[in-house]
Design a protein around this motif. Structure first.
Motif, PDB file in Angstrom:
ATOM      1  N   UNK A  44      -9.760  -9.577  -5.072  1.00  0.00           N
ATOM      2  CA  UNK A  44      -8.885  -8.744  -4.261  1.00  0.00           C
ATOM      3  C   UNK A  44      -9.652  -7.652  -3.514  1.00  0.00           C
ATOM      4  N   UNK A  45      -9.220  -7.385  -2.288  1.00  0.00           N
ATOM      5  CA  UNK A  45      -9.795  -6.296  -1.505  1.00  0.00           C
ATOM      6  C   UNK A  45      -8.669  -5.388  -1.051  1.00  0.00           C
ATOM      7  N   UNK A  46      -8.954  -4.502  -0.093  1.00  0.00           N
ATOM      8  CA  UNK A  46      -7.994  -3.462   0.302  1.00  0.00           C
ATOM      9  C   UNK A  46      -6.520  -3.788   0.029  1.00  0.00           C
ATOM     10  N   UNK A  47      -6.037  -4.847   0.737  1.00  0.00           N
ATOM     11  CA  UNK A  47      -4.609  -5.093   0.738  1.00  0.00           C
ATOM     12  C   UNK A  47      -4.091  -5.825  -0.494  1.00  0.00           C
ATOM     13  N   UNK A  48      -5.002  -6.375  -1.313  1.00  0.00           N
ATOM     14  CA  UNK A  48      -4.543  -7.257  -2.382  1.00  0.00           C
ATOM     15  C   UNK A  48      -4.401  -6.528  -3.712  1.00  0.00           C
ATOM     16  N   UNK A  49      -3.771  -7.231  -4.651  1.00  0.00           N
ATOM     17  CA  UNK A  49      -3.521  -6.652  -5.966  1.00  0.00           C
ATOM     18  C   UNK A  49      -4.429  -7.295  -6.992  1.00  0.00           C
ATOM     19  N   UNK A  50      -4.936  -6.532  -7.932  1.00  0.00           N
ATOM     20  CA  UNK A  50      -5.746  -7.089  -9.010  1.00  0.00           C
ATOM     21  C   UNK A  50      -4.841  -7.995  -9.855  1.00  0.00           C
ATOM     22  N   UNK A  51      -5.348  -9.231 -10.176  1.00  0.00           N
ATOM     23  CA  UNK A  51      -4.527 -10.215 -10.869  1.00  0.00           C
ATOM     24  C   UNK A  51      -3.695  -9.639 -11.992  1.00  0.00           C
ATOM     25  N   UNK A  52      -4.329  -9.006 -12.985  1.00  0.00           N
ATOM     26  CA  UNK A  52      -3.620  -8.593 -14.178  1.00  0.00           C
ATOM     27  C   UNK A  52      -2.650  -7.439 -13.919  1.00  0.00           C
ATOM     28  N   UNK A  53      -2.824  -6.730 -12.797  1.00  0.00           N
ATOM     29  CA  UNK A  53      -1.980  -5.553 -12.591  1.00  0.00           C
ATOM     30  C   UNK A  53      -0.878  -5.794 -11.564  1.00  0.00           C
ATOM     31  N   UNK A  54      -0.699  -7.040 -11.162  1.00  0.00           N
ATOM     32  CA  UNK A  54       0.334  -7.298 -10.157  1.00  0.00           C
ATOM     33  C   UNK A  54       1.709  -7.069 -10.782  1.00  0.00           C
ATOM     34  N   UNK A  55       2.480  -6.182 -10.147  1.00  0.00           N
ATOM     35  CA  UNK A  55       3.831  -5.926 -10.643  1.00  0.00           C
ATOM     36  C   UNK A  55       4.822  -6.441  -9.615  1.00  0.00           C
ATOM     37  N   UNK A  56       5.402  -7.604  -9.891  1.00  0.00           N
ATOM     38  CA  UNK A  56       6.282  -8.233  -8.904  1.00  0.00           C
ATOM     39  C   UNK A  56       7.593  -7.466  -8.732  1.00  0.00           C
TER      40      UNK A  56
END
Ligand code: GTP
Length: 640
Positions: A44-56
């Protein structure tokens, strides 16, 4: 009248779900495996979310956009998808893996998309005056004529589509087919003219085609080069602003649509799902509306683009679930999954893929049967649309029938009516009666509606080809001053063998072709038997149209003569319809010189030896079998 307007009128009669058959060998079975490559995992970079911390939970339906990229083959869908994944930081720029979403080995080897793939991206955009975070689900679809069933499935999870058209090639046959699929699904369509960096690009001409064919407004068209990056910054804002959010209700009971499934060695069956209403949590107990079978969800998440566990999927989101299904046969594409103990109205789903082409696959060497069996089991695990039955043929040994992804379309199903009042579907020509008492009195064969787009100078030769293939012209018009559009109804059997290659060859590669299945039509079909020394060879029987029987019969016997080795006795090769022989070739016996050691002298001894040889030949003819090499069977399949 434009094609668009014609189609609008026809919309009341819904297009049947396209199931296309595999005309061109695209893969060997062993290549049908997923190649998830860890080295290309998203970072993930600027706009993306870190896998484990994605809060849908941050993404209610209003902040979700689900869209497909649809186009004619090679117009740049996968390259555009790559650029969008890079732009949102979902994958690293210069990740070294072109066409990231083409995960199948065959896709990477051939540079074509076979399976639709989904990727979730996150993107911040100024919307209604304030910076807003959006969750975007992008579905890359195949453009190749053989895989449009995948397109129609993917569109069911979308509210919009990017219709990509090559700036030099303009509108092609699958552009037309894909446009109508999207249009009929009521999707918001964003036209994108791609490859504008090419020296031969003519975006104005393509805009005019989009207007005349589909009534798409030239001012709505985006101009891009997925190669150089030109114009790409407009694509996601247009998707967010022009595509509506998914319409489901978060407060309603869970209903999720099963879009696709595949088998993973470690996790078991992984299902791709779209949450239409409600929400799904890890640990939930769910139930299949089709089978009533219950499962517990052990893992749930999104494709980002690799699997990233989120523990939850909310209304409008597209993701994956793992629920302990043992084989993809349990994961019925188009099924509605819901919470156990809730009563729901199942979603419309998809029409099941119709089995149109029935094929046989036999190993050249019988000892390879087990290996083939294993490869086929893996294929059927991965692709629920393939159905297989084991079969034993006297000529070919053990093998399989009814596969849809094999290289050799053998027999097409036809509907028959016999004078004995019997009626039925026939796949295998051997099942058709040759016996005049069981005369076939009526026969119906499957047809397709074919769309052909060609430069105007090739119109004459394409019309001749279609007439020769028993095509009935339904439409003929011009897209612009240079290109013609034609629609034909054609018997499926006429396009299965080599039609596309021949079309390409007579148009110097400029033709584009697409088809959808259509109804059965009455036809003068006959069973053509092949006889070797008077004995019919079941595995070589074929079904032909009456008008083609003499030519096909002649070609078959000539081919067989070339491929069968001479033996110690004469072989008579015949093609026959009922008891009438329509073609014949004779393969003379190999003559052994029995007199070689008989120098001079005794005439009676010579005669005795020749008589003995003649007797021996008769015996061999009677008891011996004719050896037919495998290539002979393969060559016979190419005669239509
Ligand atoms: N010049 C130029 N070439 C491009 C552009 N976009 C894609 N290509 C090239 O066009 C070819 C086809 O691109 P793909 O992205 O595989 O096309 P596709 O539509 O996904 O093809 P299928 O998956 O087979 O349907 C590749 O060689 C790309 O490098 C572009 O904007 N400009």
């Amino acid at each position: 009248m434009t094609t668009f307007k014609r189609a609008s009128r026809a919309l009341t009669s819904k297009l049947s779900a396209i199931y296309t058959c595999n005309f061109h060998p695209v893969t060997s079975l062993s290549h049908f495996s997923y190649t998830h490559n860890a080295s290309f995992c998203s970072r993930p970079r600027q706009n993306s979310k870190e896998g484990s911390t994605i809060d849908l939970n941050q993404y209610p339906s209003d902040n979700i956009r689900n869209f497909s990229i649809i186009a004619h083959v090679d117009h740049g869908k996968s390259t555009l998808a790559d650029r969008l994944l890079e732009l949102t930081g979902t994958i690293r720029k210069g990740h070294g893996q072109p066409q990231y979403l083409d995960k199948l080995q065959v896709e990477r080897e051939r540079g074509i998309t076979v399976k639709a793939q989904t990727a979730t991206m996150f993107h911040r955009h100024k919307f209604l005056g304030s910076d807003t975070d959006f969750l975007l689900n992008l579905i890359d679809t195949p453009g190749h004529v053989d895989f449009s069933y995948e397109v129609s499935r993917s569109l069911a999870a979308c509210q919009g589509a990017l219709l990509v058209v090559d700036a030099a090639q303009g509108v092609q046959a699958q552009t037309v087919a894909n446009f109508y699929l999207a249009f009929e699904s009521n999707l918001a369509i964003i036209p994108v003219i791609n490859k504008i960096d090419q020296p031969t690009a003519d975006p104005d001409r393509v805009k005019a085609q989009l207007k005349s064919m589909f009534d798409l407004n030239p001012s709505d068209v985006l101009l891009t080069s997925a190669k150089t990056g030109l114009g790409l910054e407009q694509v996601l804002p247009a998707a967010i602003e022009r595509i509506p959010p998914p319409p489901g209700k978060s407060t309603s009971p869970l209903r999720m649509l099963l879009l696709d499934s595949y088998y993973d060695e470690y996790k078991g069956v992984i299902c791709h799902v779209a949450i239409v209403d409600g929400a799904l949590h890890k640990g939930d107990k769910i139930c299949s509306a089709a089978t009533g079978q219950s499962y517990e969800v052990s893992d749930v998440g999104i494709m980002h683009p690799e699997l990233v566990a989120t523990g939850i999927l909310l209304t409008g989101q597209v993701g994956y679930i793992v629920s302990g299904m043992r084989s993809t046969k349990e994961a019925r594409v188009g099924d509605t999954l819901h919470h156990t103990r809730t009563v729901i109205q199942p979603l419309p789903g998809f029409k099941p893929a119709k089995h149109m082409v029935f094929s046989g696959l036999y190993p050249a060497d019988g000892s390879d049967f087990e290996a083939l069996n294993h490869a086929i089991e893996r294929l059927t695990c991965n692709d629920a649309s393939v159905s297989v039955t084991k079969e034993s043929s006297t000529a070919l040994g053990l093998g399989f029938r009814n596969m849809e992804h094999t290289s050799f379309p053998l027999f097409l199903q036809c509907h028959i009516f016999l004078s004995t009042q019997m009626e039925g579907m026939v796949q295998n020509p051997a099942a058709l009666p040759s016996n005049p008492k069981n005369r076939l009195i009526a026969c119906w064969e499957p047809t397709v509606l074919a769309t052909i787009i060609i430069p105007s100078e090739y119109v004459g030769s394409v019309i001749s080809l279609c007439a020769e293939r028993r095509g009935e012209q339904l439409e003929y018009s011009f897209i612009d001053s240079q290109r013609a559009f034609m629609k034909y109804r054609m018997p499926l059997r006429e396009i299965v063998v080599d039609f596309y290659n021949e079309l390409k060859s007579i148009t110097s590669g400029y033709a584009s072709f697409d088809y959808e299945d259509s109804e059965y039509q009455a036809s003068d079909l006959l069973k053509l038997d092949i006889l070797l020394n008077g004995q019919p060879v079941d595995a070589m029987a074929t079904i032909v149209h009456k008008s083609k029987a003499p030519r096909v019969g002649r070609e078959l016997v000539e081919k067989l003569k070339k491929f069968i080795d001479r033996q110690m006795f004469e072989i008579i090769i015949q093609a026959a319809i009922g008891s009438k022989v329509i073609a014949r070739e004779t393969l003379s016996a190999m003559r052994k010189n029995v007199l070689a050691k008989c120098y001079g002298g005794d005439v009676t001894r010579k005669r005795k030896l020749l008589e003995k040889q003649k007797e021996g030949k008769k015996r061999m003819k009677r008891v011996g079998s004719v050896d037919i090499p495998q290539e002979a069977f393969h060559e016979l399949l190419k005669v239509s």
